[in-house]
Every structure is written in structure tokens, then in C-alpha cells.
Design an enzyme around this catalytic site. Structure first.
Site, PDB file in Angstrom:
ATOM      1  N   LYS A 192      33.300  32.671  34.209  1.00 46.34           N
ATOM      2  CA  LYS A 192      34.698  32.758  34.743  1.00 46.34           C
ATOM      3  C   LYS A 192      34.627  31.260  35.636  1.00 46.34           C
ATOM      4  O   LYS A 192      35.853  31.050  36.218  1.00 46.34           O
ATOM      5  CB  LYS A 192      34.747  34.049  35.543  1.00 46.34           C
ATOM      6  CG  LYS A 192      35.057  35.036  34.984  1.00 46.34           C
ATOM      7  CD  LYS A 192      35.443  36.455  35.571  1.00 46.34           C
ATOM      8  CE  LYS A 192      35.858  37.552  34.905  1.00 46.34           C
ATOM      9  NZ  LYS A 192      34.798  38.233  34.456  1.00 46.34           N
TER      10      LYS A 192
HETATM   11  C1  PLP Z   1      34.859  39.165  32.919  1.00 46.75           C
HETATM   12  C2  PLP Z   1      33.350  39.360  32.174  1.00 46.75           C
HETATM   13  C3  PLP Z   1      33.271  39.485  30.937  1.00 46.75           C
HETATM   14  C4  PLP Z   1      34.636  40.091  30.350  1.00 46.75           C
HETATM   15  O1  PLP Z   1      35.167  38.816  29.926  1.00 46.75           O
HETATM   16  P1  PLP Z   1      36.814  39.016  29.292  1.00 46.75           P
HETATM   17  O2  PLP Z   1      37.489  37.818  29.268  1.00 46.75           O
HETATM   18  O3  PLP Z   1      37.624  39.898  30.404  1.00 46.75           O
HETATM   19  O4  PLP Z   1      36.815  39.849  28.075  1.00 46.75           O
HETATM   20  C5  PLP Z   1      32.059  39.677  30.462  1.00 46.75           C
HETATM   21  N1  PLP Z   1      30.924  39.541  31.087  1.00 46.75           N
HETATM   22  C6  PLP Z   1      30.905  39.046  32.131  1.00 46.75           C
HETATM   23  C7  PLP Z   1      29.718  38.906  32.966  1.00 46.75           C
HETATM   24  C8  PLP Z   1      32.342  38.917  32.946  1.00 46.75           C
HETATM   25  O5  PLP Z   1      32.090  38.485  34.230  1.00 46.75           O
END
Ligand code: PLP
Length: 436
Positions: free
Chosen positions: A107
Site C-alpha cells: 500500500k
Molecule cells: C490491503 C492488503 C491486501 C489486499 O489488497 P487488495 O488490493 O485490497 O485486494 C493483501 N495483503 C496485504 C498485506 C494488504 O495490506
């Protein structure tokens, strides 16, 4: 370029409006009106390019009409001050490590990019009014957004989180930053935090005084930049002569990450197929099997960033595939893993290869291990560093795992937060009292 709403009931908007609004007024998600195919010449030399040059080319295809190339290049290069290496785990399975950013999760890419793009648009408007980004978090989003916006001009960030309900590591990542980031510790749960944020957006009095923006994951400026690292993964596999039949396996919650991959494929990235790897929250797998999409309340798992019962980016996938389940099935398969499966995978992979998976990456890995065919190269997105889920991983491996230095740095710093009640009056009073 214009952005349209997946619900089709709101008008198209400019990039700047889509970034500032986040969600369309008809509650749809914004999509770019065109997905540009990148020229063969680019794919011909992609293996000679570094991550930042690859990402700049991809960014230009989306945002080049709206942001001059020097400015865009600066936004891309500031965002990507870390790499996304593809690391071999076993024969034909690779991990795309997306955890080398400041908060050790993928993210960071979207969070940092959005912060810089929003700041660019705000400066251009030349209003002296600061923008206040408010974000509710159950843990990971708050840290990526707060760190992404840290020190960015013209923007204040307020993170709301439920008191006592996030891990110490997560809490430290957004309560120790200072500068333009304030953490509000709400005596309630995550839903209370989210309600406070939503109510603030609807409060006319507040909105006449403050420019409020949300930084949730459906924002196009957080969503589209995730396509960058799919191209970077491909470039790395090409260098090793492994790019003939590439399979991406993506641990999915709100499905933003995998949708960015689907868009990369529409831009011409040669991907054979995608796997949407889920934990027990498997409404997407059920959709693939039955053709029916039935949202459900989420259930708690050890891969908690994927505990989503109604993935917001499902609307974007429907839009990309014209609502045809047959078309979706041609590109994407699904799989689901219980907590027991995830534990077994983490233990087995460590035993066999010494690689330490986090619970989310474990779903991605296992999706490949269960379906990879001869001649295919599988690459799963390792979405977070295992140390972010230290207790779980240590319990599975029966050993201590090392905490990376940049995570240790957060742990040493002093937590600063402001406690508020879960009532909107308190939150509003706080917002009004801020010196702007
Ligand atoms: C947010 C997140 C996900 C999921 O990603 P999406 O884009 O919502 O499908 C998977 N793994 C981790 C560690 C995350 O922080």
C-alpha cells in the site's frame, strides 16, 4: 483524460476531480475512459529499463494528458524510492516483494503516489486553503496513507483508529510521525471510525470551512500506480528468460491490487493468467463458480488485510469484462485457504526453501503451487513483510523472526495521539478547533 463512474449515473470528471473526490457521487468507482496499449518498442526494451523508467512510461499512458511529463516523472520517482525485487522461492515460483517501502506493505506505492499527485493538484489551484485528508483505519491503511503524506506540502492528515484494536507495530506507524499527521484514538471500533469519517463528509458546516478529502483505496491515484510493479516483475523475469507464460497470483481483499494487474494486461503486458488468492472470505471464488455475486459479512482470519466480504473493486472488474463471468473466467481463476492451510503453507515453504512468507503472501504462493503447469512461471505478490504479522508467523515457525530496521525505528519512537469519543460532536469540535 476523463474518468467515468462504474455506476454510470454520474458524469465524467477530470483526473484532478477524480483524485479529490475518491468515490463518484453515484457511489461508483472511477475508471479511465481509455486504457492505452503500450508500443511494442517499449516491451522490446523493457528488460533494459529500471523500475522508475518503466513506471514513468506506464504513468504517462494514464496521466500524460493531465500532468506535464517532468512533473509526472518527479511524482513517480519520489514515490518509488524503493525496489520491488522478484525473488525465487522454488523452481518456477517467484515472490514479487512489495514490502520494501516505509511501512513494509504494498500500500506504500499507492499511498505515496496519491499524496504527491494530490499535492500537485492543490498547488496548481493556488488556493491557500489546506486540504485535510481524513482516513479511518483498522491498521495497515492508516500507516501507508500517513507515511505517504508525511511532510507533503499543503496537506494535513488525520488518522482515526479504534483504541486498543490495532497491533502495537501498526499503531506506532501512524502515531509517532508528527509534522502534518495527527492520530485520533477513538473509543469505539473500526466501524465507529468509518462512520465519523463519512459523517464529516456529509456535514455542510464543516465542508464550508475545510477542504476534506478521503484517501481510501478506491481512489484512482492509489489504484492505478499499482500497475507499475506488474511491469517491473515482467522485466525481471524477462532478464532471466522466464517471461513466456507468466502467471500472477494476487492475495486479494478489496481486489484493487489484482485489478491494477488486469489493467496492466490490457496495456499489453503479456500475462498468461491471473489467480485471485483468497482466505475464507471467498465471495469472488463463489462468483467464478456460480456466476452469482453475493456479498457477505467478512470473517476474521490470520490474513486480516483480506478479510473483506464485499470487495469494492469488484465493480471495476465487472466494468472491464462487460459483466460477463465467462470472460472473467478466461483470465482469472480463484482459490481459497483456511487459516489452517495458511499455517501449513508458511511452515512447509520455510522448511523446504528457507523463505519466510507472511499470511497474505502464503495464499498467493499456495494458489500457484496448486495450479502451476509445466512451462509456466508463477509470481505471487508478497504484499507485506512477515514481521508485520510477527506473532502469527513466530507461532507457526516456532522461532523468532527478525524485525527490519525501519520497523524497529518506529517502535522506538514515542506515541502521540488525541483521544476522542465515538460521538460525532467530539470529532467535529476537534476539526473546527484546528488552526488552518
Ligand atoms: C490491503 C492488503 C491486501 C489486499 O489488497 P487488495 O488490493 O485490497 O485486494 C493483501 N495483503 C496485504 C498485506 C494488504 O495490506
Amino acid at each position: 483524460m476523463k474518468y467515468y463512474s462504474t455506476n454510470g449515473k454520474a458524469g465524467s470528471v477530470t483526473l484532478a476531480e477524480a483524485v479529490k473526490k475518491g468515490l463518484a457521487p453515484d457511489k461508483g468507482l472511477y475508471m479511465p475512459e481509455r486504457i492505452t496499449r503500450l508500443p511494442d518498442e517499449f516491451f522490446g526494451r523493457i528488460e533494459t529499463m529500471d523500475f522508475q523508467s518503466i513506471a514513468t512510461t506506464v504513468a504517462n499512458a494514464f496521466f500524460g494528458e493531465d500532468i506535464p511529463s517532468e512533473d509526472l516523472e518527479r511524482i513517480v520517482c519520489d514515490t518509488l524510492n524503493f525496489d520491488t525485487p522478484a525473488v525465487r522461492v522454488r523452481d518456477n515460483i517467484y515472490a514479487l516483494e512489495l514490502f520494501h517501502g516505509p511501512t513494509l506493505a504494498f500500500k506504500d506505492v499507492g499511498g505515496r503516489f496519491m499524496a504527491r499527485m494530490l499535492s500537485y493538484f492543490i498547488k496548481k489551484e493556488d488556493s491557500r486553503k489546506k486540504v485535510t485528508v481524513i482516513v479511518a483505519t483498522s491498521g495497515d491503511t492508516g500507516s501507508a496513507v500517513a507515511n505517504g503524506f508525511l511532510g507533503v506540502d499543503g496537506i494535513d492528515v488525520i488518522v482515526l483508529y479504534p483504541e486498543g484494536k490495532v497491533s502495537e507495530i501498526q499503531e506506532k506507524q501512524f502515531t509517532t510521525l508528527g509534522q502534518n499527521v495527527t492520530a485520533l484514538e477513538v473509543s469505539g471500533n473500526f466501524d465507529d471510525c468509518q462512520r465519523l469519517v463519512k459523517t464529516a463528509f456529509l456535514d455542510e458546516e464543516l465542508n464550508s470551512r475545510l477542504t476534506l478529502t478521503s484517501a481510501n483505496s478506491i481512489n484512482v491515484a492509489r489504484f492505478l500506480p499499482q500497475a507499475f510493479y506488474y511491469f517491473n516483475a515482467y522485466a525481471q523475469l524477462r532478464r532471466q528468460g522466464l517471461a513466456e507464460n507468466v502467471v500472477f497470483s494476487v492475495p486479494s481483499g478489496n481486489f484493487g491490487n489484482i485489478t491494477a494487474g488486469l489493467i496492466a494486461a490490457r496495456m499489453g503486458l503479456p500475462v498468461k493468467r491471473f489467480i485471485a488468492a483468497n482466505n475464507r472470505n471467498d465471495v469472488f471464488l463463489e462468483y467464478l463458480r456460480t456466476g452469482k455475486y453475493t456479498p457477505r459479512p467478512s470473517v476474521q482470519t490470520i490474513a486480516n488485510a483480506m478479510d473483506v466480504g464485499d470487495p469494492s473493486n469488484f465493480a471495476r472488474i465487472m466494468d472491464l469484462y462487460g459483466h460477463s463471468v465467462e470472460a472473467v473466467r478466461k483470465d482469472i481463476s480463484g482459490c481459497r485457504y483456511t487459516d489452517g492451510d495458511i499455517r501449513a503453507t508458511i511452515a512447509a515453504v520455510y522448511r523446504e526453501s528457507g523463505y519466510i512468507l507472511d499470511p497474505h503472501g502464503a495464499c498467493g504462493y499456495q494458489g500457484l503451487a496448486d495450479s502451476i503447469a509445466p512451462g509456466e512461471t508463477g509470481i505471487f505478490l508478497e504484499t507485506a513483510h512477515p514481521a508485520k504479522f510477527k506473532d502469527t508467523v513466530e507461532d507457526i515457525l516456532k522461532m523468532e523472526i527478525e524485525i527490519p530496521e525501519r520497523l524497529q525505528d518506529f517502535m522506538k519512537r514515542e506515541k502521540k495521539s488525541i483521544k476522542i469519543s465515538a460521538g460525532f460532536g467530539d470529532f467535529k469540535e476537534y476539526l473546527e478547533s484546528r488552526d488552518i
